[in-house]
Design a protein around this motif. Structure first.
Motif, PDB file in Angstrom:
ATOM      1  N   ASP A  62     -13.929   5.029  -7.176  1.00 54.87           N
ATOM      2  CA  ASP A  62     -13.207   4.483  -6.405  1.00 54.87           C
ATOM      3  C   ASP A  62     -13.714   3.022  -6.052  1.00 54.87           C
ATOM      4  O   ASP A  62     -12.884   1.970  -5.645  1.00 54.87           O
ATOM      5  CB  ASP A  62     -13.612   5.091  -4.892  1.00 54.87           C
ATOM      6  CG  ASP A  62     -12.859   6.709  -4.702  1.00 54.87           C
ATOM      7  OD1 ASP A  62     -12.019   6.870  -5.371  1.00 54.87           O
ATOM      8  OD2 ASP A  62     -13.655   7.534  -4.149  1.00 54.87           O
ATOM      9  N   GLU A  88      -3.973  -3.956  -8.452  1.00 54.97           N
ATOM     10  CA  GLU A  88      -3.143  -2.676  -8.803  1.00 54.97           C
ATOM     11  C   GLU A  88      -2.450  -2.543 -10.213  1.00 54.97           C
ATOM     12  O   GLU A  88      -2.335  -1.523 -10.379  1.00 54.97           O
ATOM     13  CB  GLU A  88      -1.784  -2.544  -7.539  1.00 54.97           C
ATOM     14  CG  GLU A  88      -2.350  -2.104  -6.315  1.00 54.97           C
ATOM     15  CD  GLU A  88      -2.838  -3.094  -5.504  1.00 54.97           C
ATOM     16  OE1 GLU A  88      -2.973  -4.371  -5.993  1.00 54.97           O
ATOM     17  OE2 GLU A  88      -3.707  -3.035  -4.454  1.00 54.97           O
ATOM     18  N   HIS A 137      -4.429   0.875 -11.191  1.00 56.41           N
ATOM     19  CA  HIS A 137      -5.647   1.694 -10.637  1.00 56.41           C
ATOM     20  C   HIS A 137      -5.719   3.032 -11.266  1.00 56.41           C
ATOM     21  O   HIS A 137      -6.735   3.603 -11.892  1.00 56.41           O
ATOM     22  CB  HIS A 137      -5.599   1.897  -9.304  1.00 56.41           C
ATOM     23  CG  HIS A 137      -5.611   0.525  -8.388  1.00 56.41           C
ATOM     24  ND1 HIS A 137      -5.670   0.594  -7.045  1.00 56.41           N
ATOM     25  CD2 HIS A 137      -6.294  -0.617  -9.081  1.00 56.41           C
ATOM     26  CE1 HIS A 137      -6.114  -0.765  -6.853  1.00 56.41           C
ATOM     27  NE2 HIS A 137      -6.246  -1.281  -7.960  1.00 56.41           N
ATOM     28  N   ASP A 138      -4.679   3.828 -11.655  1.00 52.13           N
ATOM     29  CA  ASP A 138      -4.625   5.148 -12.025  1.00 52.13           C
ATOM     30  C   ASP A 138      -5.364   5.000 -13.640  1.00 52.13           C
ATOM     31  O   ASP A 138      -6.219   5.924 -13.952  1.00 52.13           O
ATOM     32  CB  ASP A 138      -3.223   5.824 -12.318  1.00 52.13           C
ATOM     33  CG  ASP A 138      -2.602   6.025 -10.981  1.00 52.13           C
ATOM     34  OD1 ASP A 138      -3.633   6.060  -9.825  1.00 52.13           O
ATOM     35  OD2 ASP A 138      -1.583   6.471 -10.785  1.00 52.13           O
ATOM     36  N   TRP A 191     -12.577   4.962 -16.425  1.00 50.02           N
ATOM     37  CA  TRP A 191     -13.914   5.049 -15.677  1.00 50.02           C
ATOM     38  C   TRP A 191     -14.681   6.354 -15.780  1.00 50.02           C
ATOM     39  O   TRP A 191     -15.736   6.292 -16.063  1.00 50.02           O
ATOM     40  CB  TRP A 191     -13.622   4.285 -14.552  1.00 50.02           C
ATOM     41  CG  TRP A 191     -14.963   3.724 -14.013  1.00 50.02           C
ATOM     42  CD1 TRP A 191     -15.912   4.402 -12.912  1.00 50.02           C
ATOM     43  CD2 TRP A 191     -15.780   2.660 -14.512  1.00 50.02           C
ATOM     44  NE1 TRP A 191     -17.133   3.642 -12.972  1.00 50.02           N
ATOM     45  CE2 TRP A 191     -16.877   2.428 -13.763  1.00 50.02           C
ATOM     46  CE3 TRP A 191     -15.325   1.516 -15.427  1.00 50.02           C
ATOM     47  CZ2 TRP A 191     -18.052   1.571 -14.050  1.00 50.02           C
ATOM     48  CZ3 TRP A 191     -16.328   0.687 -15.570  1.00 50.02           C
ATOM     49  CH2 TRP A 191     -17.360   0.504 -14.919  1.00 50.02           C
ATOM     50  N   VAL A 215     -11.868   0.709  -8.954  1.00 52.54           N
ATOM     51  CA  VAL A 215     -10.340   0.435  -8.760  1.00 52.54           C
ATOM     52  C   VAL A 215     -10.399  -0.673  -7.430  1.00 52.54           C
ATOM     53  O   VAL A 215      -9.389  -1.442  -7.683  1.00 52.54           O
ATOM     54  CB  VAL A 215      -9.473   1.529  -8.732  1.00 52.54           C
ATOM     55  CG1 VAL A 215      -9.512   2.446  -9.771  1.00 52.54           C
ATOM     56  CG2 VAL A 215      -9.856   2.513  -7.197  1.00 52.54           C
ATOM     57  N   ILE A 234      -7.412   2.712 -14.961  1.00 52.43           N
ATOM     58  CA  ILE A 234      -8.682   2.368 -14.867  1.00 52.43           C
ATOM     59  C   ILE A 234      -9.510   3.420 -14.282  1.00 52.43           C
ATOM     60  O   ILE A 234     -10.535   3.785 -14.975  1.00 52.43           O
ATOM     61  CB  ILE A 234      -8.713   0.982 -13.986  1.00 52.43           C
ATOM     62  CG1 ILE A 234      -8.215  -0.220 -14.905  1.00 52.43           C
ATOM     63  CG2 ILE A 234     -10.302   0.788 -13.773  1.00 52.43           C
ATOM     64  CD1 ILE A 234      -8.157  -1.545 -13.851  1.00 52.43           C
ATOM     65  N   ARG A 235      -9.038   4.232 -13.298  1.00 52.06           N
ATOM     66  CA  ARG A 235      -9.634   5.342 -12.849  1.00 52.06           C
ATOM     67  C   ARG A 235     -10.017   6.313 -13.812  1.00 52.06           C
ATOM     68  O   ARG A 235     -11.012   6.871 -14.135  1.00 52.06           O
ATOM     69  CB  ARG A 235      -9.109   5.800 -11.711  1.00 52.06           C
ATOM     70  CG  ARG A 235      -9.821   7.069 -11.140  1.00 52.06           C
ATOM     71  CD  ARG A 235      -9.068   7.865 -10.117  1.00 52.06           C
ATOM     72  NE  ARG A 235      -8.715   6.691  -8.981  1.00 52.06           N
ATOM     73  CZ  ARG A 235      -9.676   6.841  -7.843  1.00 52.06           C
ATOM     74  NH1 ARG A 235     -10.886   7.348  -7.990  1.00 52.06           N
ATOM     75  NH2 ARG A 235      -9.491   5.923  -6.799  1.00 52.06           N
TER      76      ARG A 235
END
Length: 121
Positions: A23, A31, A47-48, A54, A26, A50-51
């Protein structure tokens, strides 16, 4: 981007990695950010992406320590190091790397490219 803003961004990156917090990571990227870890592989995007990157990359790491030295502001170039426990391997890993960073007007990173070397100790 000035020195203080870049240092604050690196502090947030450090906190996200050391706490393995997707969390937090991101929040410091736009975005539609592009996170390119490996030159020849597709980057993590948005974000999706990279999350997911990660969560996968940090899952096997424990007791992470990250440090960074700003080499340049424009362009933003950072030398960084990290070491962490690898319980599944019974060892520690060490990384020595460089970030090339681009930022949006709001201070979030829009493009990260990194190059690193790894050794197991």
């Amino acid at each position: 981007m000035d020195h203080d803003a870049l240092a604050a961004w690196l502090d947030a990156y450090q906190q996200a990695w050391e706490e393995r917090d997707p969390d937090q990571i991101v929040r410091i990227f736009t975005e539609d950010a592009v996170y390119r870890e490996r030159t020849w592989e597709p980057p993590a995007v948005g974000h999706d992406g990279i999350r997911a990157y990660w969560e996968d990359a940090t899952a096997p790491q424990r007791d992470v320590h990250f440090g960074a030295t700003i080499l340049s502001i424009d362009p933003a170039v950072v030398h960084w190091t990290a070491d962490f426990a690898r319980p599944a391997h019974g060892s520690r890993g060490q990384l020595d790397g460089v970030f090339l960073l681009e930022f949006a007007g709001d201070g979030r990173c829009s493009h990260l490219r990194e190059w690193w070397f790894f050794r197991e100790v």
